[in-house]
Design an enzyme around this catalytic site. Structure first.
Site, PDB file in Angstrom:
ATOM      1  CD  GLU A  21      -2.579   1.364   2.588  1.00 32.87           C
ATOM      2  OE1 GLU A  21      -3.605   0.659   2.639  1.00 32.87           O
ATOM      3  OE2 GLU A  21      -2.189   2.094   3.515  1.00 32.87           O
ATOM      4  CB  THR A  53      -4.476   5.680   0.758  1.00 31.63           C
ATOM      5  OG1 THR A  53      -3.630   6.811   0.576  1.00 31.63           O
ATOM      6  CG2 THR A  53      -3.675   4.534   1.351  1.00 31.63           C
ATOM      7  N   GLY A 113     -15.155   5.258   4.895  1.00 31.52           N
ATOM      8  CA  GLY A 113     -14.499   6.533   5.187  1.00 31.52           C
ATOM      9  C   GLY A 113     -14.943   7.066   6.532  1.00 31.52           C
TER      10      GLY A 113
END
Length: 659
Positions: A21, A53, A113
């Site tokens: 990531e 991200t 989120g």
């Protein structure tokens, strides 16, 4: 243009794989240097895929898509774009999905989120009138939308929590079984794979995986469940990330780290051991699909390179007849020798590789540093000094071995917002952008309903004294070293100069000091004092001329309207550095115009986030919006680190104390 699930299915039956990531850096130089790092890691480590991200509320949308394009198109890496759906307009969700499709990206990690703000908490701006909360409240809403509009074009992943999802408003519900019905719904709605939150408790993951595989619904029987692992970059980052994620650190792991917590290099080394052991233990457990591992890299290179090599996760090299110029090399007695003997069997690579510099740190212009051989102006981005001969050589760079590795690991110490702005790791540790990191009920419990500036001063004072463990600009309590300047900070906050960052002066304290120490043992560390605070515009007008007249101080200042001022905009100010045996001077904390400007936007964005947790017409929301429009953010650095009280005397808040 491959789907992650197709790539997993194509692997040999007992194969392992891993993914990495990355987050978009805050500065352009950091972005350029991340591209060089990605090229190196792609060549050396060969991850099955990478993820990029997405900032809360779409705050990093442009940069996230730019980074995804670099990964997917320029580097040819199978890329998965994170996408959060709450507090974003439907238009932004549509644009993100369309741009991902245009880039050839076939993989989306669908996330909720930040907790959605209801109408009660929205302001009346045009942007928020378009808010998509009516359509997207949970990740399942995004999954259903993707399937409705795009069918099977995207491979969709979802998040899962081996130790339960943390909701500070209902902490008693942190249990995987409490989350299970929602995960079932997401999977039935069209999820293709599951990726977990970071964890360090292997038994918790094993219990979680067993719970899913054995579930009577059968929806988890064959779906890839990818454990998420975060390499341990520093003791402080470990404690902060586990606090935010509510991940438990098993006592045996914590005791191993506690034993070396004062030595940053030792923490990294023990961390590599711990993560490698975790990989090997998880690999022993039975899985109905190929076993994979996802690493949260924090945009750093060395630790994850060590882990995947030690765990033998790196895919085997291309067969000799397909290698072209990929032959591995080593250097023996100053001469290049092949690592591929005549019988065609490879030996393990050695670390004694050519020490000539190949990769360089990208800068706006070359500095006067004695190490400027390792710098490249932006005009030369993408132009290597020499050809990198092999994947083995590149892996040595990624691991930080020899002089080759200096280019890859020059920013190896954690880069917070006062790190080197050229670093790919510069900025927030998670790359998710502006966020209070707490739920609305918990935020109100912490900060109440301030209606006057004196109320705000009280909140900042209580944070300095330790009564509050968080303010909007800091999701944790102050470090113990702040006790040496606590009275000075309290005096600043009492007169309405609200402090958000600071440090006392330190002049040559041993690197293993329990309060100020960092880095390897048997070294010495130094700190220039600095303080950063919000100040009313009228007070700033009186303070600025005094700062301009004092040559021992440097300042940077800005407001929400975009105004900017500095004593020397070109100055670069190391405020923390260390001298260690056999090493160059290490400077993990730097304050300069680029880093201050990057933080400035986020700092004022936090006022907006804070105001949004209250009804828009309330006295509290109005006060916070008024403060945001009036105040300046100012950072003042004192260069006289020998006189520990000089900076604080100048600011009129005390004589200063310290060691």
């Amino acid at each position: 243009m491959e789907k992650i699930t197709d790539k997993i299915a194509a692997l040999p039956e007992n194969a392992n794989y891993f993914s990495l990531e990355f987050f978009p850096p805050k500065t352009q130089m950091g972005f350029s240097n991340l591209q060089a790092r990605l090229e190196r890691m792609a060549r050396a480590l060969k991850p099955l895929f990478v993820t990029v991200t997405w900032g809360a509320g779409g705050s990093t949308a442009t940069k996230s898509l730019e980074l995804a394009e670099i990964c997917q198109r320029q580097l040819g890496l199978t890329t998965c774009l994170h996408l959060t759906c709450t507090n974003m307009s439907r238009k932004l969700v549509d644009e993100a999905l369309e741009q991902a499709k245009a880039l050839g990206i076939r993989n989306i990690l669908a996330l909720r989120g930040d907790p959605p703000r209801t109408e009660e908490y929205q302001d009346e701006s045009e942007e928020m009138k378009l808010d998509s909360n009516e359509d997207f409240t949970w990740a399942i809403d995004l999954i259903k939308y993707i399937r409705k509009v795009y069918g099977d074009y995207f491979c969709v992943g979802v998040a899962a929590y081996p130790e339960g999802h943390s909701d500070q408003s209902h902490p008693q519900n942190q249990d995987p079984k409490y989350d299970l019905p929602y995960l079932i719904e997401k999977t039935k709605a069209g999820a293709d794979f599951i990726m977990t939150q970071l964890f360090y408790d292997i038994q918790a993951f094993e219990r979680f995986e067993e719970l899913l595989r054995a579930h009577e619904s059968g929806v988890f029987k064959d779906i890839p469940i990818i454990p998420g692992l975060m390499p341990i970059q520093s003791y402080q980052i470990l404690r902060r990330t586990t606090k935010l994620s509510h991940a438990k650190i098993p006592p045996d792991i914590l005791s191993r780290l506690d034993a070396v917590m004062g030595d940053d290099e030792a923490v990294k080394a023990v961390g590599v051991d711990i993560l490698s052991e975790m990989v090997n233990e998880i690999r022993k457990t039975k899985s109905t699909s190929r076993r994979g591992f996802h690493f949260y890299t924090l945009n750093l290179e060395k630790a994850v390179a060590h882990i995947v090599e030690r765990s033998e996760l790196i895919p085997p090299p291309t067969p000799p007849n397909e290698r072209e110029d990929e032959e591995a090399i080593e250097v023996v007695d100053g001469k290049v020798a092949s690592l591929i003997p005549p019988n065609g069997k490879e030996r393990r690579r050695l670390s004694s590789l050519n020490s000539a510099p190949r990769n360089r740190v990208i800068v706006e212009k070359n500095s006067d540093s004695s190490n400027n051989d390792f710098e490249a102006p932006e005009s030369e981005v993408g132009v290597p000094r020499e050809k990198i001969n092999s994947r083995a050589t590149t892996l040595a760079i990624s691991e930080g071995e020899g002089s080759l590795g200096r280019d890859a690991t020059w920013d190896d110490f954690p880069n917070g917002r006062w790190g080197d702005a050229r670093s790919p790791a510069y900025g927030e540790i998670d790359g998710y952008g502006v966020s209070l990191h707490v739920s609305i009920p918990h935020a109100i419990k912490l900060w109440g309903y301030p209606t006057t500036q004196e109320d705000i001063s009280d909140i900042f004072c209580r944070h300095v004294t330790g009564e509050l463990d968080a303010i909007p600009w800091s999701d944790e309590g102050l470090r113990a070293e702040t006790n040496f300047i606590k009275d000075e900070l309290l005096n600043l906050n009492k007169k309405g100069w609200w402090t958000v960052a600071s440090q006392p002066a330190v002049n040559g304290i041993k690197s293993d000091d329990p309060l100020f120490g960092w880095g390897p043992k048997n070294g010495f560390v130094f700190q220039k004092p600095f303080v950063e605070f919000f100040i009313p515009a009228s007070d700033w007008a009186a303070l600025q001329p005094r700062l301009d007249d004092d040559a021992t101080l440097t300042y940077f200042a800005g407001n929400n309207s975009g105004a900017f001022a500095a004593s020397d905009e070109e100055s670069v100010n190391p405020v923390t550095w260390g001298s260690f045996a056999g090493k160059e001077i290490i400077t993990p904390t730097i304050i300069e115009s680029v880093s201050f400007r990057a933080w400035l936007e986020e700092a004022f964005g936090m006022w907006t986030e804070w105001a949004r947790i209250y009804p828009p017409r309330s006295a509290t929301a109005k006060l916070l919006r008024q403060c945001r429009e009036d105040i300046w953010l100012v950072n003042v650095i004192g260069h006289d680190f020998v006189d520990k009280g000089a900076l604080w005397s100048f600011l009129g808040v005390g004589e200063g104390i310290g060691r």
